[in-house]
Design a protein around this motif. Structure first.
Motif, mmCIF file in Angstrom:
data_model
loop_
_atom_site.group_PDB
_atom_site.id
_atom_site.type_symbol
_atom_site.label_atom_id
_atom_site.label_comp_id
_atom_site.label_asym_id
_atom_site.label_seq_id
_atom_site.Cartn_x
_atom_site.Cartn_y
_atom_site.Cartn_z
ATOM 1 N N GLU A 72 70.226 63.629 31.585
ATOM 2 C CA GLU A 72 70.235 62.431 32.692
ATOM 3 C C GLU A 72 69.064 61.429 32.326
ATOM 4 O O GLU A 72 68.050 61.394 32.845
ATOM 5 C CB GLU A 72 69.745 63.015 34.059
ATOM 6 C CG GLU A 72 69.869 62.100 35.065
ATOM 7 C CD GLU A 72 69.619 62.535 36.422
ATOM 8 O OE1 GLU A 72 69.540 61.895 37.543
ATOM 9 O OE2 GLU A 72 68.994 63.727 36.698
ATOM 10 N N PRO A 73 69.386 60.489 31.161
ATOM 11 C CA PRO A 73 68.333 59.647 30.760
ATOM 12 C C PRO A 73 68.156 58.586 31.796
ATOM 13 O O PRO A 73 68.907 57.964 32.364
ATOM 14 C CB PRO A 73 69.116 58.782 29.630
ATOM 15 C CG PRO A 73 70.639 59.159 29.732
ATOM 16 C CD PRO A 73 70.706 60.535 30.560
ATOM 17 N N GLN A 74 67.077 58.395 32.307
ATOM 18 C CA GLN A 74 66.421 57.246 33.175
ATOM 19 C C GLN A 74 65.421 56.494 32.385
ATOM 20 O O GLN A 74 64.475 56.968 31.738
ATOM 21 C CB GLN A 74 65.863 57.866 34.359
ATOM 22 C CG GLN A 74 66.856 58.661 35.191
ATOM 23 C CD GLN A 74 67.906 57.958 35.755
ATOM 24 O OE1 GLN A 74 67.818 56.771 35.962
ATOM 25 N NE2 GLN A 74 68.961 58.467 36.365
ATOM 26 N N ALA A 103 60.825 51.850 36.305
ATOM 27 C CA ALA A 103 61.953 51.858 35.364
ATOM 28 C C ALA A 103 61.513 50.706 34.365
ATOM 29 O O ALA A 103 61.811 51.004 33.145
ATOM 30 C CB ALA A 103 63.069 51.686 36.257
ATOM 31 N N LEU A 104 61.150 49.524 34.768
ATOM 32 C CA LEU A 104 60.851 48.466 33.881
ATOM 33 C C LEU A 104 59.520 48.061 34.014
ATOM 34 O O LEU A 104 58.727 48.033 35.117
ATOM 35 C CB LEU A 104 61.965 47.218 34.293
ATOM 36 C CG LEU A 104 63.317 47.728 34.341
ATOM 37 C CD1 LEU A 104 64.143 46.477 34.498
ATOM 38 C CD2 LEU A 104 63.805 48.289 32.779
ATOM 39 N N GLY A 149 72.408 49.480 25.350
ATOM 40 C CA GLY A 149 73.597 49.745 26.449
ATOM 41 C C GLY A 149 72.942 49.839 27.727
ATOM 42 O O GLY A 149 73.548 49.136 28.742
ATOM 43 N N ILE A 150 71.926 50.444 27.999
ATOM 44 C CA ILE A 150 71.338 50.481 29.404
ATOM 45 C C ILE A 150 70.683 49.413 29.786
ATOM 46 O O ILE A 150 70.854 48.916 30.948
ATOM 47 C CB ILE A 150 70.166 51.719 29.259
ATOM 48 C CG1 ILE A 150 70.825 53.052 29.035
ATOM 49 C CG2 ILE A 150 69.332 51.804 30.570
ATOM 50 C CD1 ILE A 150 69.939 54.309 28.804
ATOM 51 N N MET A 297 63.295 56.520 27.649
ATOM 52 C CA MET A 297 64.562 56.927 28.289
ATOM 53 C C MET A 297 64.704 58.497 28.702
ATOM 54 O O MET A 297 65.642 58.796 29.454
ATOM 55 C CB MET A 297 65.747 56.529 27.806
ATOM 56 C CG MET A 297 65.963 54.992 27.406
ATOM 57 S SD MET A 297 66.356 54.261 29.126
ATOM 58 C CE MET A 297 66.431 52.535 28.533
ATOM 59 N N GLN A 298 63.412 59.079 28.362
ATOM 60 C CA GLN A 298 63.590 60.484 28.408
ATOM 61 C C GLN A 298 62.519 61.207 29.433
ATOM 62 O O GLN A 298 61.728 60.360 29.610
ATOM 63 C CB GLN A 298 63.425 61.217 26.999
ATOM 64 C CG GLN A 298 64.532 61.151 26.187
ATOM 65 C CD GLN A 298 64.422 61.667 24.804
ATOM 66 O OE1 GLN A 298 63.576 61.431 24.084
ATOM 67 N NE2 GLN A 298 65.206 62.810 24.577
ATOM 68 N N PRO A 299 62.613 62.389 29.935
ATOM 69 C CA PRO A 299 61.436 63.049 30.598
ATOM 70 C C PRO A 299 60.198 62.981 29.724
ATOM 71 O O PRO A 299 59.926 63.007 28.500
ATOM 72 C CB PRO A 299 61.956 64.589 30.704
ATOM 73 C CG PRO A 299 63.472 64.442 30.632
ATOM 74 C CD PRO A 299 63.690 63.512 29.630
#
Length: 376
Positions: A72-74, A103-104, A149-150, A297-299
């Protein structure tokens, strides 16, 4: 007639009395063995249980690591920018930051040239520029194809809300023969497996040679594995097209450290050496390398490991040499060199421990010989 009668005469008129069937000692029918349950000693079952712990351990480790890192990449504080220095641009950037939350991490840059430069330096993941006629997203697939892509998924709805045509400009694209941008990651996989697989047979040979010979074998194995990896990624598949010697040197240091760690651990861990190396250089190494998903993008665990793990250092340095020449790789080289230290220390310590055990065994053998001589 004569022939026919002779033929009939040769046939036994009473086939029931066959000499073989009517043997005076008929064959004895042996009874089937009784089916008894298996009775193995408890020590055998205990040994089997301990051995089966290894595959169970590997399943748990690989499942937790790979699914934990990739399922679940966030985005977490991904560095992006909005192009422009007007008040409206700053308001738009702040609104975007408030909406995205953690997130950003949004900033503004004055113009497109600044955005391109920061992306080429890998300080920004993407930069969004909107005008009257269109919206443009600047990014770099060479830095991370998945992050590219994200960020497209993030900014495409923004352009849609502004009723602007959306276009993407790849500032530093991946190579023609590496369309996914993950060729270096798979080269890392090959080098890592070659490294810890080489340590196993060398560990079995350690007791027959001196310490300096052990170091020489580790370094030689690292050179051979690195050569094979670079040849496959370079001349064969053209994933690597520039700085082959530099990437070979990085690979040599990287693989040599893994080989030495494996050789140093084997006298202590024995059959648990391979599972331990799999934990260190597969489960934790590949997931934190940044080859599939960048650390933002990872925990947090894998993002933290990315800061000092040897696979992450190799991947970042190799990526720099392949796609971002001219940028510094000193910190990555230092990390790779520091990973040589625990390997060298383990080899020295286990050599001293093995030598002490051998010396004690020889002394005990001499004492027994003397006692036997006195008794005789």
């Amino acid at each position: 007639m004569t022939n026919h009668s002779t033929y009939l005469a040769t046939i036994d008129p009473d086939p029931i009395h066959d000499p073989i069937v009517d043997s005076p000692e008929p064959a004895q029918i042996l009874p089937l063995p009784e089916s008894r349950p298996e009775r193995l000693p408890a020590a055998a079952w205990r040994k089997l249980g301990l051995t089966m712990l290894i595959p169970f351990f590997l399943v748990a480790v690989m499942g937790l690591a790979y699914l934990g890192a990739f399922h679940e990449p966030q985005p977490h504080n991904v560095q992006v920018a909005v192009v422009g220095d007007t008040a409206a641009t700053k308001v738009f950037a702040q609104t975007l930051k408030d909406t995205a939350g953690e997130a950003l991490d949004v900033r503004t840059v004055p113009d497109e040239a600044s955005a391109r430069a920061l992306i080429a330096q890998r300080e920004l993941a993407a930069a969004y520029a909107s005008g009257e006629a269109s919206a443009t997203l600047f990014l770099s697939s060479a830095a991370s194809e998945t992050t590219a892509g994200i960020t497209q998924k993030i900014f495409l709805p923004v352009a849609f809300e502004q009723h602007l045509p959306f276009q993407v400009v790849d500032v530093v694209p991946v190579g023609h023969h590496d369309s996914t941008g993950q060729g270096l990651f798979f080269m890392l996989v090959a080098l890592s497996i070659g490294g810890y697989a080489s340590s196993v047979p060398l560990s079995g040979f350690m007791g027959k040679v001196r310490l300096r010979t052990r170091f020489g074998l580790a370094v030689l194995a690292g050179a051979v594995v690195s050569t094979i990896g670079v040849v496959i990624a370079g001349p064969i598949y053209n994933v690597l097209q520039d700085n082959l010697w530099g990437i070979w040197l990085l690979s040599w240091v990287y693989v040599s450290a893994i080989v030495m760690i494996g050789m140093g651990l084997h006298p202590l861990l024995r059959h648990w050496t391979t599972p331990t190396l799999t934990l260190l250089f597969v489960a934790l190494n590949f997931t934190s390398s940044g080859g599939i998903f960048s650390p933002d993008m990872q925990p947090g665990l894998f993002g933290g490991l990315h800061a000092f793990w040897n696979g992450a250092a190799w991947h970042h340095a190799a990526q720099t040499l392949a796609y971002f020449p001219g940028q510094a790789i000193g910190s990555d080289v230092l990390k790779l060199a520091l990973w040589l230290v625990p390997g060298a220390l383990l080899m020295v310590l286990t050599h001293a421990w093995s030598a002490r055990k051998t010396r004690l065994a020889n002394e005990n053998a001499r004492i027994r010989d003397v006692e036997e001589a006195i008794a005789a």
